[in-house]
Design a protein around this motif. Sequence first.
Motif, short mmCIF file in Angstrom:
data_model
loop_
_atom_site.label_atom_id
_atom_site.label_comp_id
_atom_site.label_asym_id
_atom_site.label_seq_id
_atom_site.Cartn_x
_atom_site.Cartn_y
_atom_site.Cartn_z
N TRP A 1 34.60 42.79 42.52
CA TRP A 1 34.00 43.87 43.31
C TRP A 1 34.82 45.15 43.23
O TRP A 1 34.27 46.25 43.17
CB TRP A 1 33.81 43.43 44.76
N GLU A 2 36.13 45.03 43.22
CA GLU A 2 37.00 46.22 43.14
C GLU A 2 36.77 46.99 41.85
O GLU A 2 36.86 48.21 41.82
CB GLU A 2 38.47 45.83 43.29
N PHE A 3 36.48 46.29 40.76
CA PHE A 3 36.19 46.96 39.49
C PHE A 3 34.79 47.57 39.51
O PHE A 3 34.59 48.69 39.06
CB PHE A 3 36.30 45.97 38.33
N ILE A 4 33.82 46.81 40.04
CA ILE A 4 32.43 47.26 40.05
C ILE A 4 32.28 48.52 40.90
O ILE A 4 31.63 49.48 40.50
CB ILE A 4 31.50 46.14 40.58
N ARG A 5 32.88 48.56 42.07
CA ARG A 5 32.69 49.70 42.96
C ARG A 5 33.34 50.97 42.44
O ARG A 5 32.97 52.07 42.82
CB ARG A 5 33.16 49.39 44.37
N ARG A 6 34.30 50.82 41.55
CA ARG A 6 34.94 52.00 40.94
C ARG A 6 34.31 52.36 39.60
O ARG A 6 34.69 53.35 38.99
CB ARG A 6 36.43 51.73 40.74
N GLY A 7 33.39 51.54 39.12
CA GLY A 7 32.76 51.80 37.83
C GLY A 7 33.66 51.46 36.66
O GLY A 7 33.45 51.92 35.54
N ALA A 8 34.68 50.66 36.90
CA ALA A 8 35.62 50.28 35.84
C ALA A 8 35.08 49.08 35.08
O ALA A 8 34.29 48.28 35.61
CB ALA A 8 36.97 49.93 36.45
N PRO A 9 35.48 48.91 33.82
CA PRO A 9 35.04 47.73 33.07
C PRO A 9 35.65 46.46 33.68
O PRO A 9 36.77 46.49 34.18
CB PRO A 9 35.57 47.97 31.66
N LEU A 10 34.89 45.40 33.63
CA LEU A 10 35.37 44.13 34.17
C LEU A 10 36.41 43.53 33.23
O LEU A 10 36.26 43.61 32.01
CB LEU A 10 34.21 43.15 34.34
N PRO A 11 37.45 42.94 33.76
CA PRO A 11 38.46 42.31 32.89
C PRO A 11 37.87 41.07 32.22
O PRO A 11 36.99 40.40 32.76
CB PRO A 11 39.58 41.94 33.86
N VAL A 12 38.37 40.80 31.04
CA VAL A 12 37.92 39.62 30.30
C VAL A 12 38.58 38.40 30.91
O VAL A 12 39.80 38.36 31.07
CB VAL A 12 38.29 39.74 28.81
N LYS A 13 37.77 37.42 31.27
CA LYS A 13 38.31 36.22 31.89
C LYS A 13 38.59 35.18 30.81
O LYS A 13 37.81 35.01 29.89
CB LYS A 13 37.34 35.65 32.91
N GLY B 1 11.72 42.81 42.39
CA GLY B 1 13.09 42.59 41.96
C GLY B 1 13.70 41.43 42.72
O GLY B 1 13.00 40.54 43.20
N ARG B 2 15.01 41.46 42.85
CA ARG B 2 15.69 40.41 43.59
C ARG B 2 15.54 40.66 45.08
O ARG B 2 15.41 41.80 45.52
CB ARG B 2 17.16 40.40 43.21
N VAL C 1 20.88 39.74 46.51
CA VAL C 1 21.82 40.83 46.24
C VAL C 1 23.07 40.68 47.09
O VAL C 1 24.20 40.83 46.60
CB VAL C 1 21.14 42.20 46.48
N ILE C 2 22.90 40.36 48.37
CA ILE C 2 24.05 40.19 49.26
C ILE C 2 24.91 39.01 48.80
O ILE C 2 26.14 39.10 48.79
CB ILE C 2 23.59 40.02 50.72
N ALA C 3 24.28 37.91 48.40
CA ALA C 3 25.03 36.75 47.93
C ALA C 3 25.82 37.09 46.67
O ALA C 3 26.99 36.69 46.51
CB ALA C 3 24.08 35.59 47.65
N GLU C 4 25.22 37.88 45.77
CA GLU C 4 25.92 38.28 44.54
C GLU C 4 27.11 39.19 44.87
O GLU C 4 28.18 39.07 44.28
CB GLU C 4 24.94 39.01 43.63
N MET C 5 26.92 40.09 45.83
CA MET C 5 28.01 40.98 46.22
C MET C 5 29.16 40.20 46.86
O MET C 5 30.33 40.45 46.59
CB MET C 5 27.50 42.06 47.17
N GLU C 6 28.83 39.25 47.72
CA GLU C 6 29.87 38.43 48.36
C GLU C 6 30.64 37.62 47.32
O GLU C 6 31.87 37.48 47.42
CB GLU C 6 29.25 37.50 49.42
N ALA C 7 29.94 37.10 46.33
CA ALA C 7 30.61 36.34 45.26
C ALA C 7 31.55 37.26 44.48
O ALA C 7 32.66 36.85 44.12
CB ALA C 7 29.58 35.71 44.32
N ALA C 8 31.13 38.50 44.22
CA ALA C 8 31.97 39.46 43.50
C ALA C 8 33.20 39.82 44.33
O ALA C 8 34.28 40.03 43.78
CB ALA C 8 31.17 40.70 43.15
#
Length: 115
Positions: A69-81, A50-51, A56-63
């Motif tokens: 990240w606040e949406f991902i960690r709660r399992g919420a859908p990501l807002p449309v940009k 895998g990665r 993985v750490i770089a992707e998390m820091e970017a989020a």
Amino acid sequence: MKERSMNVRKMLVVFIPVAAMSVPAFADQVLHAANTEQGYVNYPEHAKAGRSRAEVIAEMEAAKKDGTWEFIRRGAPLPVKGGVPLTRAQVEAELLQAQKHPSWSARRVGAPVGW
């Protein structure tokens, strides 16, 4: 009776090749079914690479930086940009339109929505 046996043969002629083609698809799985109490055998050498940890750490820091990240960690859908936000009146109009659809009562769960 002869017709029934012909139907069974036709089904087997179709089923056996399909089943034989699907067996190799399970060969790259980590867990394999086994006739044991546990029900499976673990083959970690079959795991795909895998990665890396750094990726993985770089992707998390970017989020974390862009706020997703606040949406991902709660399992919420990501807002449309880049989308145009709707006003409250537009959202209410869409809701009223959806409530007029014949399948609304079959699709909704919970208390009725209204003001």
